[in-house]
Scaffold this motif. Structure first.
Motif, mmCIF file in Angstrom:
data_model
loop_
_atom_site.group_PDB
_atom_site.id
_atom_site.type_symbol
_atom_site.label_atom_id
_atom_site.label_comp_id
_atom_site.label_asym_id
_atom_site.label_seq_id
_atom_site.Cartn_x
_atom_site.Cartn_y
_atom_site.Cartn_z
ATOM 1 N N GLY A 80 3.755 11.020 -2.406
ATOM 2 C CA GLY A 80 4.404 10.824 -1.103
ATOM 3 C C GLY A 80 5.890 10.248 -1.113
ATOM 4 N N GLY A 81 6.072 9.436 -1.976
ATOM 5 C CA GLY A 81 7.323 8.711 -2.047
ATOM 6 C C GLY A 81 7.861 7.953 -0.821
ATOM 7 N N GLU A 82 9.042 7.045 -0.934
ATOM 8 C CA GLU A 82 9.553 6.312 0.114
ATOM 9 C C GLU A 82 8.974 5.291 0.350
ATOM 10 N N ASP A 83 7.861 4.827 -0.223
ATOM 11 C CA ASP A 83 7.386 3.549 0.308
ATOM 12 C C ASP A 83 8.034 2.189 -0.247
ATOM 13 N N TYR A 84 8.958 2.433 -1.124
ATOM 14 C CA TYR A 84 9.806 1.202 -1.645
ATOM 15 C C TYR A 84 8.914 -0.066 -1.903
ATOM 16 N N GLU A 85 7.755 0.116 -2.338
ATOM 17 C CA GLU A 85 6.877 -0.977 -2.943
ATOM 18 C C GLU A 85 7.485 -0.983 -4.533
ATOM 19 N N LEU A 86 6.787 -2.011 -5.228
ATOM 20 C CA LEU A 86 7.366 -2.127 -6.479
ATOM 21 C C LEU A 86 6.036 -1.963 -7.466
ATOM 22 N N LEU A 87 6.259 -1.512 -8.458
ATOM 23 C CA LEU A 87 5.162 -1.042 -9.444
ATOM 24 C C LEU A 87 5.597 -1.549 -10.793
ATOM 25 N N ASP A 93 0.780 -1.241 0.029
ATOM 26 C CA ASP A 93 0.002 -0.027 -0.015
ATOM 27 C C ASP A 93 0.946 1.379 -0.047
ATOM 28 N N LEU A 94 0.249 2.326 -0.329
ATOM 29 C CA LEU A 94 1.076 3.614 -0.492
ATOM 30 C C LEU A 94 0.836 4.665 0.168
ATOM 31 N N GLY A 95 1.738 5.825 0.513
ATOM 32 C CA GLY A 95 1.501 6.889 1.345
ATOM 33 C C GLY A 95 1.949 6.753 2.757
ATOM 34 N N GLY A 96 1.970 5.483 3.220
ATOM 35 C CA GLY A 96 2.490 5.305 4.552
ATOM 36 C C GLY A 96 3.650 6.066 5.005
ATOM 37 N N ALA A 97 4.852 5.970 4.285
ATOM 38 C CA ALA A 97 6.159 6.428 4.755
ATOM 39 C C ALA A 97 6.025 7.935 4.670
ATOM 40 N N TYR A 98 5.302 8.534 3.795
ATOM 41 C CA TYR A 98 5.076 9.990 3.773
ATOM 42 C C TYR A 98 4.368 10.542 4.956
ATOM 43 N N MET A 99 3.179 9.958 5.415
ATOM 44 C CA MET A 99 2.504 10.271 6.556
ATOM 45 C C MET A 99 3.067 10.054 7.867
ATOM 46 N N GLY A 100 3.919 9.011 7.852
ATOM 47 C CA GLY A 100 4.764 8.871 9.235
ATOM 48 C C GLY A 100 5.792 9.866 9.326
ATOM 49 N N LEU A 101 6.343 10.448 8.388
ATOM 50 C CA LEU A 101 7.229 11.685 8.329
ATOM 51 C C LEU A 101 6.421 12.837 8.974
ATOM 52 N N GLN A 102 5.207 12.943 8.445
ATOM 53 C CA GLN A 102 4.278 14.069 8.996
ATOM 54 C C GLN A 102 4.320 13.809 10.644
#
Lengths: 351, 351
Positions: free
Chosen positions: B289-296, B175-184
């Motif tokens: 957001g970025g920084e999720d390191y998932e694969l697309l 899933d996406l957006g977690g790393a960015y919201m964690g930073l917030q």
């Protein structure tokens, strides 16, 4: 004609990260057979077939490894590549690819990075290595360059640091101490410039040693020469920190001792005269100066006839039993224990 | 019991450069068959036999890529490795070796570097990569980490960014957006801490997204899963800058368009609730957001039955003709052109 008093300065933020990478790397072409895919994907792809891959990496930091007040950016780019290729040659291998990462503060305009990449490009052309990857990012202060070099070798040719045997001859390429004395000249001129910015120094009498500092060349020719002479060194290292430090590395890893003969250490006449001018002992400089990027290796005594006539190679000592220790035999025939007094040690003493 | 108010601080200068390298790297063991020689010579020696080698490199700079006021050094070491391994997995390859270079100012004691290397060691153990080289040097300010990852793959499995075809399905892992919201969350707590250092925040309701920021995991499982499912993606990239930026990379290099469906983008409930709390649109965060390191990646439609039941994989769109452009299809069925608005763009807006 109107003189352009404001040379072009393009801000890095105008380009953005991807624009900058594209701009700086668009001229890199792949020439090596082993480069399957270069810049532009998540990773480069390399194919060494039946050869071994060899990998080395170095990090250069502004204010620690270089001073941009006398190091032109183009030379810096060139030298950063040399530092890494030298490690690959020191494995008796052939460099084939490099990756180049830079972090740069926004005080650098695009044109400065172009100069840096000109030096990197020139080095990669002359030494026939492909630039296959990298990372370009910002720093809070100064310039940081990280280069990883990849090379290839036949398994039987790879030369480690731990293969020297008692009785082996110690051989060095080229001459030593030039890079360090070149730095002394550049630092002196920087001080003169601070006092009198209009001073136009004549540095022609120091041209060789300044070039050794600003534009060193890695010893590409040596692995080829050794192959042609049918000599497989028993151990090898490159001289980045200074002769004594590198001898200690070979001896420690090979579990042998060494006698190094002061009168055999190759010195260029410019190094000798500049040492006299600065009232420094030239042997100390050769032992501790560093940054010469010559190769230091050991060979079996039986191979001596193959190398003795070569002007690129000087036999400077021989390996002994470990219990005999590691010594410098002076011109006065005294035996002095060799100490690790590299580049950093010298720099700390000065500060 | 007497409390130790002064935890041990060993100055780096006590050890010297070689002592420091020896101290930090002595626990690295070689486990990979392809690691012939690791740390301790001029270069590492690798043997990929009949496989291809894959190489990727990243540079992380304090104050730009990480903030030590909320990033523990052990996590930073771990994350620095993940960032690089993620690039290797994005080639559908298996990482086998890394080199680690660090430049560090003398404000860091030895114990700080030990923590950093603990994280690097942990990552190398869990992900089964050998640390085969590096460089340790000083910096004038802050901490800089440069990692190069090397991997291996069968030629036929390597997946580039340029292979997507019209009609292919677009698939994302996790899933996406977690790393960015964690930073917030971490940045908000840093501000709270500045005002009231005694505040003990309860961050348990944000544990997933904070972990996504501080201790991301690269998708080691995906190349293995794809092999087991007998799916060869037509193109692949890792999500470091944000979904929209990565989709644009795939489309540009593959010369195709794309329809991305907003309602298909996988979001964790913590990301949704935290976005509500911050009054930010969660789709924007997933896109940029970025920084999720998932694969697309993209797959041929014929492979859809093989992946549809897998909880790790979400089909989020499909590739179109290039002339149709690259669009987000919103929940309201509107088509909005997708823009590259990565991580950096977001950060600049905030400042």
């Amino acid at each position: 004609m109107i003189e352009d008093k404001n040379p072009q300065r393009t801000s890095l933020s105008e380009l953005g990260e991807f624009g900058l990478i594209e701009h700086l790397t668009k001229n890199f072409k792949l020439d090596q057979d082993s480069s399957v895919k270069g810049i532009g994907d998540d990773a480069a792809v390399l194919d060494f077939k039946d050869k071994k891959a060899v990998v080395s990496t170095d990090l250069l930091v502004e204010g620690v490894h270089f001073d941009l007040s006398y190091m032109p950016l183009k030379h810096l780019g060139y030298k950063a590549v040399m530092v890494n290729l030298s490690d690959i040659y020191a494995m008796n291998a052939k460099p084939t690819q490099i990756t180049v990462s830079i972090a740069v503060s926004n005080r650098f305009p695009l044109e400065a990075l172009e100069e840096l990449y000109e030096g990197i490009t020139l080095a990669s052309k002359i030494y026939k290595v492909d630039v296959v990857g990298g990372d370009t990012t910002s720093s809070t202060r100064g310039l940081i360059i990280s280069i990883t070099a990849i090379g290839e070798a036949e398994e039987e040719n790879i030369t480690y640091r731990d293969g020297a045997k008692t009785g082996d001859l110690l051989v060095v390429t080229g001459d030593l101490g030039g890079a360090y004395m070149g730095l002394q000249i550049l630092e002196r001129e920087k001080e003169v410039f601070k006092v009198n910015p209009n001073n136009q120094p004549d540095l022609s009498m120091y041209s060789y040693i300044i070039e050794r500092q600003l534009k060193p060349e890695a010893r590409k020719d040596i692995p080829e020469l050794l192959k042609a002479l049918e000599v497989k060194p028993t151990s090898m290292i490159d001289i980045s920190d200074g002769l004594s430090s590198e001898i200690l590395h070979l001896c420690t890893q090979s579990k042998v001792g060494c006698n190094l003969y002061e009168d055999k250490i190759p010195l260029d006449p410019q190094v000798i005269s500049t040492c006299e001018e600065f009232n420094i002992d030239s042997t100390t400089i050769a032992l501790s100066g560093g940054e010469d990027y010559e190769l230091l290796f050991t060979i079996d005594q039986a191979d001596y006839p193959k190398i003795k006539a070569n002007p690129n190679l000087s036999v400077i000592g021989h390996m002994t039993d470990k219990k005999e220790g590691i010594h410098l035999v002076t011109r006065g025939d005294e035996k002095i224990p060799l100490k690790a007094q590299g580049w950093n040690a010298l720099r700390e003493k000065e500060e």
